[in-house]
Design a protein around this motif. Structure first.
Motif, PDB file in Angstrom:
ATOM      1  N   LEU A 166      -3.111   4.340  13.413  1.00  0.00           N
ATOM      2  CA  LEU A 166      -2.179   5.161  14.172  1.00  0.00           C
ATOM      3  C   LEU A 166      -0.853   5.366  13.442  1.00  0.00           C
ATOM      4  N   PHE A 167      -0.528   4.484  12.486  1.00  0.00           N
ATOM      5  CA  PHE A 167       0.718   4.714  11.762  1.00  0.00           C
ATOM      6  C   PHE A 167       0.621   5.949  10.867  1.00  0.00           C
ATOM      7  N   ILE A 168      -0.592   6.450  10.646  1.00  0.00           N
ATOM      8  CA  ILE A 168      -0.783   7.717   9.936  1.00  0.00           C
ATOM      9  C   ILE A 168      -1.103   8.843  10.917  1.00  0.00           C
ATOM     10  N   ALA A 169      -2.043   8.587  11.832  1.00  0.00           N
ATOM     11  CA  ALA A 169      -2.573   9.655  12.683  1.00  0.00           C
ATOM     12  C   ALA A 169      -1.735   9.930  13.924  1.00  0.00           C
ATOM     13  N   GLY A 170      -0.871   8.993  14.322  1.00  0.00           N
ATOM     14  CA  GLY A 170      -0.138   9.134  15.579  1.00  0.00           C
ATOM     15  C   GLY A 170       0.587  10.460  15.751  1.00  0.00           C
ATOM     16  N   PRO A 171       1.424  10.877  14.786  1.00  0.00           N
ATOM     17  CA  PRO A 171       2.144  12.144  14.961  1.00  0.00           C
ATOM     18  C   PRO A 171       1.225  13.350  15.112  1.00  0.00           C
ATOM     19  N   GLU A 172       0.091  13.336  14.412  1.00  0.00           N
ATOM     20  CA  GLU A 172      -0.839  14.470  14.486  1.00  0.00           C
ATOM     21  C   GLU A 172      -1.570  14.506  15.831  1.00  0.00           C
ATOM     22  N   ILE A 173      -1.856  13.329  16.389  1.00  0.00           N
ATOM     23  CA  ILE A 173      -2.484  13.288  17.718  1.00  0.00           C
ATOM     24  C   ILE A 173      -1.509  13.826  18.761  1.00  0.00           C
ATOM     25  N   ARG A 174      -0.255  13.398  18.661  1.00  0.00           N
ATOM     26  CA  ARG A 174       0.754  13.895  19.614  1.00  0.00           C
ATOM     27  C   ARG A 174       0.936  15.409  19.481  1.00  0.00           C
ATOM     28  N   PRO A 215       0.816  -1.210   0.000  1.00  0.00           N
ATOM     29  CA  PRO A 215       0.000   0.000   0.000  1.00  0.00           C
ATOM     30  C   PRO A 215       0.853   1.264   0.000  1.00  0.00           C
ATOM     31  N   VAL A 216       0.295   2.323  -0.578  1.00  0.00           N
ATOM     32  CA  VAL A 216       1.067   3.543  -0.822  1.00  0.00           C
ATOM     33  C   VAL A 216       1.531   4.205   0.474  1.00  0.00           C
ATOM     34  N   THR A 217       0.590   4.568   1.348  1.00  0.00           N
ATOM     35  CA  THR A 217       0.945   5.360   2.522  1.00  0.00           C
ATOM     36  C   THR A 217       1.778   4.566   3.520  1.00  0.00           C
ATOM     37  N   LEU A 218       1.386   3.333   3.805  1.00  0.00           N
ATOM     38  CA  LEU A 218       2.140   2.508   4.745  1.00  0.00           C
ATOM     39  C   LEU A 218       3.585   2.348   4.284  1.00  0.00           C
ATOM     40  N   THR A 219       3.782   2.158   2.984  1.00  0.00           N
ATOM     41  CA  THR A 219       5.139   1.975   2.468  1.00  0.00           C
ATOM     42  C   THR A 219       5.943   3.264   2.565  1.00  0.00           C
ATOM     43  N   ALA A 220       5.313   4.389   2.201  1.00  0.00           N
ATOM     44  CA  ALA A 220       6.020   5.667   2.251  1.00  0.00           C
ATOM     45  C   ALA A 220       6.456   6.008   3.673  1.00  0.00           C
ATOM     46  N   LEU A 221       5.601   5.717   4.651  1.00  0.00           N
ATOM     47  CA  LEU A 221       5.887   6.114   6.030  1.00  0.00           C
ATOM     48  C   LEU A 221       6.730   5.102   6.802  1.00  0.00           C
ATOM     49  N   HIS A 222       6.514   3.790   6.560  1.00  0.00           N
ATOM     50  CA  HIS A 222       7.112   2.801   7.457  1.00  0.00           C
ATOM     51  C   HIS A 222       7.789   1.622   6.754  1.00  0.00           C
ATOM     52  N   VAL A 223       7.188   1.078   5.690  1.00  0.00           N
ATOM     53  CA  VAL A 223       7.773  -0.104   5.050  1.00  0.00           C
ATOM     54  C   VAL A 223       9.086   0.258   4.350  1.00  0.00           C
ATOM     55  N   GLY A 224       9.062   1.331   3.571  1.00  0.00           N
ATOM     56  CA  GLY A 224      10.268   1.734   2.847  1.00  0.00           C
ATOM     57  C   GLY A 224      11.468   1.917   3.754  1.00  0.00           C
ATOM     58  N   PRO A 225      11.371   2.761   4.789  1.00  0.00           N
ATOM     59  CA  PRO A 225      12.518   2.949   5.684  1.00  0.00           C
ATOM     60  C   PRO A 225      13.007   1.654   6.331  1.00  0.00           C
ATOM     61  N   ALA A 226      12.087   0.690   6.577  1.00  0.00           N
ATOM     62  CA  ALA A 226      12.503  -0.580   7.179  1.00  0.00           C
ATOM     63  C   ALA A 226      13.226  -1.472   6.176  1.00  0.00           C
ATOM     64  N   LEU A 227      12.908  -1.322   4.882  1.00  0.00           N
ATOM     65  CA  LEU A 227      13.488  -2.198   3.873  1.00  0.00           C
ATOM     66  C   LEU A 227      14.874  -1.749   3.414  1.00  0.00           C
ATOM     67  N   TYR A 228      15.207  -0.489   3.591  1.00  0.00           N
ATOM     68  CA  TYR A 228      16.496  -0.023   3.088  1.00  0.00           C
ATOM     69  C   TYR A 228      17.662  -0.771   3.746  1.00  0.00           C
ATOM     70  N   PRO A 229      17.696  -0.937   5.067  1.00  0.00           N
ATOM     71  CA  PRO A 229      18.787  -1.749   5.657  1.00  0.00           C
ATOM     72  C   PRO A 229      18.715  -3.216   5.239  1.00  0.00           C
ATOM     73  N   PHE A 230      17.509  -3.731   5.004  1.00  0.00           N
ATOM     74  CA  PHE A 230      17.351  -5.110   4.542  1.00  0.00           C
ATOM     75  C   PHE A 230      18.049  -5.293   3.199  1.00  0.00           C
ATOM     76  N   LEU A 231      17.877  -4.351   2.306  1.00  0.00           N
ATOM     77  CA  LEU A 231      18.504  -4.459   0.989  1.00  0.00           C
ATOM     78  C   LEU A 231      20.017  -4.257   1.067  1.00  0.00           C
ATOM     79  N   ARG A 232      20.483  -3.464   2.025  1.00  0.00           N
ATOM     80  CA  ARG A 232      21.931  -3.333   2.206  1.00  0.00           C
ATOM     81  C   ARG A 232      22.534  -4.649   2.695  1.00  0.00           C
ATOM     82  N   ARG A 233      21.776  -5.375   3.546  1.00  0.00           N
ATOM     83  CA  ARG A 233      22.274  -6.671   4.043  1.00  0.00           C
ATOM     84  C   ARG A 233      22.239  -7.745   2.965  1.00  0.00           C
ATOM     85  N   HIS A 234      21.307  -7.609   2.008  1.00  0.00           N
ATOM     86  CA  HIS A 234      21.134  -8.630   0.971  1.00  0.00           C
ATOM     87  C   HIS A 234      21.202  -7.960  -0.406  1.00  0.00           C
TER      88      HIS A 234
END
Length: 300
Positions: free
Chosen positions: A239-247, A98-117
Motif C-alpha cells: 500500500l505504500f506504493i499502491a495507496g494513492p492510485e487506489i484512492r 530498497p529503491v522505491t520505499l526509500t524514494a517515497l517514504h524513508v528519504g522524507p523521514a530521514l531528512y529531519p533526522f539528519l537535521r537533528r543530528h
C-alpha cells in the motif's frame, strides 16, 4: 600499528577487492593499497594474496582478520558511547535500503533526522536485492517483506500490507477474479527479485501459492504500478506504493477472500554485532514517522 591501516585491511577482506574497499572508505585505490602494504611491513607478514584477477587472504591474514575486525568494532562502540554521554550522535552510518520505499517514504523521514543530528555521516545505498550486511560492511539494512529466518536481528518499524490491484479498464475487459482459482487465469505482473512464487495467501488450510500467467516481470515497484495502470494485468503491491492510485481510482483493489502473507518494514543488523546508538536512533525516527498503522494506509 595505525588504525587506518587495520581499517583498510578489514575493508579489503570484507569487500573482496581493493577497489571496492576504496569505494566504501571513500579513498583512492592507491591510498588503500599503501595502507595495506604498510600494515604488512609492520606485522612482518603477508596478509593478502594479490593477482590481476582475484584477491584472497593468506593464512596469516585469516588469523589476523577476526581480531582486527573485533578491535575496530570495539573502537566504534567506545566512540559511540562517548558521543551518547555528550548527548550527540556522530560518525559514519552505512545503510542499505530498497529503491522505491526509500524514494517515497524513508528519504522524507530521514531528512529531519539528519537535521537533528548533523554530525552523523549517513551513507544510503539503494538496492532491492538481498544484501549480505556483514560481508558488505553495512551497519544495518532497511527492508520490507516477510520476517522469516535470517542471519540478521530485525526491529519491526511498521506493517506493510500488500494488495492485489489492476486497472478498471483491465478488469472490465478480463473480469474481476473472485477467488484464488480465478486468479490463476489472469495475466500477472511480478516482482523479479521475488519471482513467480511471490503470490502467497493465508487460508484456513495454511498458505496457498498462486501462479498467474506471466505478463511482465520487473525489478521495480513503481514500474509494476505503472504497468498495472496501463492495463497490462494484475499485480500485488504494498500500500505504500499502491495507496494513492487506489484512492485516485486509477487502480482497484481486488478481494479474493484471502489475505496475502503478512509483511513488515524493518531495520536489521548482523547477528552478534551490537547495534550502534545511531542505528537505534534511525530506527526510532522511522518508526515514529511511519506511525501505527502507517500513514499510507489511512482510509484503505
Amino acid at each position: 600499528m595505525k588504525i587506518d591501516g587495520i581499517a583498510a585491511f578489514v575493508a579489503i577482506a570484507e569487500a573482496g577487492s581493493i577497489s571496492e574497499a576504496a569505494r566504501r572508505l571513500r579513498l583512492s585505490k592507491s591510498v588503500v593499497s599503501d595502507r595495506l602494504a604498510q600494515l604488512e611491513r609492520q606485522l612482518g607478514a603477508r596478509l593478502v594474496h594479490r593477482s590481476t584477477r582475484s584477491l584472497s587472504l593468506t593464512e596469516d591474514g585469516t588469523t589476523f582478520l577476526e581480531m582486527a575486525a573485533q578491535s575496530l568494532r570495539g573502537l566504534d562502540a567506545a566512540a559511540a558511547a562517548l558521543a551518547e554521554r555528550r548527548g550527540t550522535l556522530a560518525g559514519p552510518l552505512r545503510i542499505s535500503a530498497p529503491v522505491t520505499l526509500t524514494a517515497l517514504h524513508v528519504g522524507p523521514a530521514l531528512y529531519p533526522f539528519l537535521r537533528r543530528h548533523p554530525q552523523i555521516e549517513l551513507s544510503i545505498e539503494l538496492d532491492d536485492r538481498v544484501v549480505d550486511a556483514q560481508a558488505e560492511g553495512f551497519d544495518g539494512v532497511i527492508r520490507h517483506g516477510p520476517m522469516r529466518d535470517s542471519p540478521l536481528t530485525a526491529w519491526r518499524l511498521a506493517r506493510s500490507r500488500r494488495v492485489l490491484v489492476a486497472s478498471p479498464d483491465y478488469l472490465e475487459r478480463e473480469g474481476t477474479p473472485g477467488d484464488l482459482a480465478g486468479l490463476e487465469h489472469h495475466r500477472g505482473i511480478f516482482y523479479t527479485h521475488r519471482g513467480l512464487a511471490d503470490w502467497r495467501f493465508a487460508t484456513e488450510a495454511g498458505f496457498v501459492q498462486v501462479r498467474a500467467r506471466i505478463g511482465l516481470q520487473v525489478n521495480n515497484g513503481m514500474v509494476m504500478r505503472d504497468a498495472a495502470i496501463a492495463g497490462l494485468g494484475v499485480t500485488m503491491l504494498p500500500l505504500f506504493i499502491a495507496g494513492p492510485e487506489i484512492r485516485a481510482g486509477t487502480l482497484r483493489a481486488i478481494d479474493i477472500g484471502a489475505e496475502p502473507e503478512a509483511e513488515f518494514i524493518y531495520v536489521a543488523h548482523p547477528e552478534g554485532r551490537n547495534p550502534t546508538a545511531k542505528l537505534r536512533a534511525l530506527a526510532d525516527c522511522l518508526r515514529e514517522a511511519f506511525g501505527d498503522p502507517p500513514y499510507w494506509e489511512a482510509g484503505l
